[in-house]
Every structure is written in C-alpha cells, then in structure tokens.
Design a protein around this motif. Structure first.
Motif, PDB file in Angstrom:
ATOM      1  N   GLU A  97       0.825  -1.207   0.000  1.00  7.97           N
ATOM      2  CA  GLU A  97       0.000   0.000   0.000  1.00  7.97           C
ATOM      3  C   GLU A  97       0.861   1.259   0.000  1.00  7.97           C
ATOM      4  O   GLU A  97       0.539   2.247  -0.676  1.00  7.97           O
ATOM      5  N   PHE A  98       1.971   1.224   0.735  1.00  9.54           N
ATOM      6  CA  PHE A  98       2.853   2.379   0.762  1.00  9.54           C
ATOM      7  C   PHE A  98       3.508   2.602  -0.592  1.00  9.54           C
ATOM      8  O   PHE A  98       3.635   3.753  -1.043  1.00  9.54           O
ATOM      9  N   GLN A  99       3.915   1.515  -1.281  1.00 10.82           N
ATOM     10  CA  GLN A  99       4.506   1.654  -2.610  1.00 10.82           C
ATOM     11  C   GLN A  99       3.491   2.241  -3.587  1.00 10.82           C
ATOM     12  O   GLN A  99       3.826   3.125  -4.394  1.00 10.82           O
ATOM     13  N   ASN A 100       2.250   1.751  -3.534  1.00 12.15           N
ATOM     14  CA  ASN A 100       1.216   2.291  -4.415  1.00 12.15           C
ATOM     15  C   ASN A 100       0.945   3.764  -4.105  1.00 12.15           C
ATOM     16  O   ASN A 100       0.751   4.589  -5.022  1.00 12.15           O
ATOM     17  N   TYR A 101       0.930   4.102  -2.823  1.00 17.36           N
ATOM     18  CA  TYR A 101       0.705   5.498  -2.437  1.00 17.36           C
ATOM     19  C   TYR A 101       1.841   6.386  -2.933  1.00 17.36           C
ATOM     20  O   TYR A 101       1.591   7.487  -3.443  1.00 17.36           O
ATOM     21  N   ARG A 102       3.079   5.916  -2.824  1.00 11.13           N
ATOM     22  CA  ARG A 102       4.209   6.725  -3.273  1.00 11.13           C
ATOM     23  C   ARG A 102       4.177   6.915  -4.785  1.00 11.13           C
ATOM     24  O   ARG A 102       4.420   8.030  -5.282  1.00 11.13           O
ATOM     25  N   ARG A 103       3.866   5.833  -5.533  1.00 16.89           N
ATOM     26  CA  ARG A 103       3.764   5.982  -6.992  1.00 16.89           C
ATOM     27  C   ARG A 103       2.634   6.933  -7.371  1.00 16.89           C
ATOM     28  O   ARG A 103       2.771   7.745  -8.299  1.00 16.89           O
TER      29      ARG A 103
END
Length: 240
Positions: A97-103
């Motif tokens: 979820e954090f990777q998706n949020y950062r992208r």
C-alpha cells in the motif's frame, strides 16, 4: 509389732521403664512369624504401594508430566508461528500500500507540475507569436533579438515544442482549419498555409496549429481516375 493384713501380697516397687523378664525374652527372640491363619507375610522387593493399587509410580508420573509440558510448548510454538505469519502478511500488505501510495503521489506531482508549466507557457504563446511575426518581417534585430532568442530557449527547456509545416497532411486532432480551398497540386487534404504554429508539451497539445487547407479538385480527381482506367484497358501507356 506390726500387724499384716491377710490376703494381700506386697511387691517391691519397680520403675516404669524397667524391662520385665518376659518382655526381654520376647525382644531377644525377634518378631513372631506369621501364623497360618493370618496369611503370608508381605513379600520382599521393590513393589510399591502405588504399583500394588494400580496407580502410576513416581517415574511414570514424571514421564507423563514431561509429555504434557512438551505438548503445551508445541501448542505455544504453533500459536507463535501463526501470529508471526499473520504479522508478516500485514507488513507485506502495508508495504504494498505504501509503494502504491508513493507511486500515486509521484504521478500526481508530475501531473500537477505539467499542468502548471502548460498554464505558464500558454500565457507566453502570444509573445512567442509576436516574436515569430517580427522574425518573418525582418524586425528581429539588436537587443530585441537576444531577448527573443533567450525566451524561446527557456520555453524549449521547459518542454515546449512547436509543430505545423506547410505541405503536411491535415490532421483534425492537431490542426485547426481556418481557410479552405481546392488545388490541383494536392491528392489529399493538405496544409498549404500556416497561420499560427501549434505547440505541445510532450504528448499534450496546448494549442493546435491554425492552418489553411486545400483539397483536390473534384474534376481533376475524376479525370485522373478515368486516365488510369483507360491505361488499364489499353494494356498500359507503352502499348498505345
């Protein structure tokens, strides 16, 4: 003279802890053997009272306690492994979820930056048009020429690209036709005059090119089609 009472025999005083002769003889003889009516004496050996009554002895109780302790430790280990697996899955889900949020944030930041640059360059397009007209009329000289070239260089560094040339096919997605005519020199709708150049940033068009277009003349196209049909019927121009 002392009178004696008849019928009573006087015995000497004996201490309480004194051993009587009969008792001493019995102690010396040892324990009396069991009689036939009393049953057999208790057998010698290591048989305990718990074993005689069918209850587990100390060794068996100790083994059963160890097995119960091992079972409890195994259950606790399985519970810990299950909790660890669940926490690992939670951590992986949070990381995804954090990777998706950062992208998504990076994509939004790039989009906002592109929109801001496009808005700024859109406001500068009339100035660039004036510079282009001055260049066409030979008025771009001196200090004005240096300033104009510096402005165009900065706009190019920000990603602004100019498009639109005479002779290219008309594309309604990037061209805006302001003039229309017919011409025998074209075989398709063609941009024959560039009134204002178009500008884009990357793949985004911020202003279409405003052009004058020319289409083939209907009679010329029909004549060209008839000539082609005649050549096919006659077997080609060489065969006459």
């Amino acid at each position: 003279m002392t009178e004696e009472t008849p019928g009573f025999e006087q015995k000497p005083d004996v201490p309480a802890d004194a051993v009587q002769p009969d008792d001493a003889a019995a102690q010396a003889a040892g324990p009396a053997p069991a009689d036939e009516a009393g049953g057999p004496a208790e057998p010698a050996g290591d048989v305990t009272e718990n074993e005689q009554e069918g209850r587990p002895g100390p060794a068996q109780s100790q083994g059963a306690g160890q097995n119960a302790q091992e079972a409890a430790l195994t259950a606790q280990l399985d519970q810990t492994r299950t909790a660890l697996h669940e926490r690992t899955q939670d951590l992986q889900r949070l990381q995804a979820e954090f990777q998706n949020y950062r992208r998504r944030v990076e994509r939004d930041r790039a989009s906002v930056k592109e929109v801001a640059v496009a808005n700024l360059l859109t406001e500068l397009l009339p100035v660039l048009d004036d510079i282009g007209r001055a260049r066409d009329h030979g008025e771009l000289v001196g200090g004005f020429k240096s300033v104009a070239e510096s402005l165009e260089m900065v706009a190019a560094k920000m990603g602004l690209m100019q498009f639109g040339k005479e002779g290219e096919p008309f594309d309604p997605t990037v061209h805006e036709a302001l003039m229309h005519s017919y011409s025998p020199d074209v075989t398709e709708t063609t941009c024959v005059q560039i009134l204002q150049p178009g500008y884009r940033i990357g793949e985004r068009t911020i202003r279409p090119a405003r052009v004058g277009v020319a289409e083939p003349q209907p009679g010329a196209q029909g004549a060209a089609g008839e000539e082609s049909a005649d050549e096919e019927e006659n077997g080609g121009p060489d065969q006459g």
